[in-house]
Design a protein around this motif. Sequence first.
Motif, short mmCIF file in Angstrom:
data_model
loop_
_atom_site.label_atom_id
_atom_site.label_comp_id
_atom_site.label_asym_id
_atom_site.label_seq_id
_atom_site.Cartn_x
_atom_site.Cartn_y
_atom_site.Cartn_z
N ALA A 1 2.59 1.72 -3.43
CA ALA A 1 1.64 2.20 -4.43
C ALA A 1 1.28 3.67 -4.19
O ALA A 1 1.10 4.44 -5.13
CB ALA A 1 0.39 1.34 -4.42
N VAL B 1 2.47 3.11 -11.12
CA VAL B 1 2.67 1.75 -10.61
C VAL B 1 1.78 0.75 -11.36
O VAL B 1 0.60 1.02 -11.62
CB VAL B 1 2.37 1.68 -9.09
N ILE C 1 -4.55 0.39 -9.70
CA ILE C 1 -3.31 -0.06 -10.34
C ILE C 1 -3.66 -1.12 -11.38
O ILE C 1 -4.33 -2.10 -11.06
CB ILE C 1 -2.36 -0.69 -9.30
N GLY D 1 0.96 -3.64 -11.44
CA GLY D 1 1.09 -4.87 -10.66
C GLY D 1 1.27 -6.08 -11.54
O GLY D 1 0.60 -6.21 -12.57
N ALA E 1 -4.93 -4.56 -6.45
CA ALA E 1 -4.58 -3.63 -7.52
C ALA E 1 -5.80 -2.81 -7.95
O ALA E 1 -5.70 -1.58 -8.09
CB ALA E 1 -4.02 -4.40 -8.71
N LEU F 1 5.06 -5.03 -7.64
CA LEU F 1 4.66 -3.68 -8.05
C LEU F 1 5.86 -3.00 -8.68
O LEU F 1 6.96 -3.01 -8.11
CB LEU F 1 4.16 -2.86 -6.85
N SER G 1 -3.23 -4.44 -13.30
CA SER G 1 -2.53 -5.66 -12.88
C SER G 1 -2.56 -6.69 -14.00
O SER G 1 -3.51 -6.77 -14.77
CB SER G 1 -3.15 -6.24 -11.61
N THR H 1 0.83 -1.20 0.00
CA THR H 1 0.00 0.00 0.00
C THR H 1 0.86 1.25 0.00
O THR H 1 0.63 2.19 -0.77
CB THR H 1 -0.95 0.00 1.22
N HIS I 1 -6.66 -0.06 -5.51
CA HIS I 1 -5.72 1.06 -5.50
C HIS I 1 -5.56 1.72 -6.88
O HIS I 1 -4.67 2.55 -7.06
CB HIS I 1 -4.36 0.61 -4.96
#
Length: 123
Positions: free
Chosen positions: A34, A40, A84, A42, A79, A57, A86, A31, A82
């Motif tokens: 990120a 970022v 992100i 994943g 992911a 990450l 992935s 966490t 957040h």
Amino acid sequence: MLRWFRRRSRAGDARSDVRRQRASEDLAHLTEFARTRRGVEGFVEPRTTVTETTLLLVAHDGEWTRRRVPSAAKAHEFANKHGIPSYDAQVVGYPQRMRAWNARRAEAEKNRLGPTTPGEAGS
């Protein structure tokens, strides 16, 4: 009966407490990474005979971190939560920027340590 090898499951078992603590630390680390890096992505790495399922990450500059996760589904869930993107590392591989970052770090470390053998100074 072979009772020696039977695993006992108890509420409050010290090993399960340690595992929960590590999982919490792993989640906190992912966490924080990120939250403090740009761009970022994943990469979910599958479980093998040697390692558990992991989430790698990678930031925009190639800096990376890897931590254990309970499952591939939980890694993708993390992911998504957040924001992100992935990917399954087994399918897409690893980004070139990560390899470049590793090479830069290795070169910097080599330069920091200086020559390792007497004849290497003039090379």
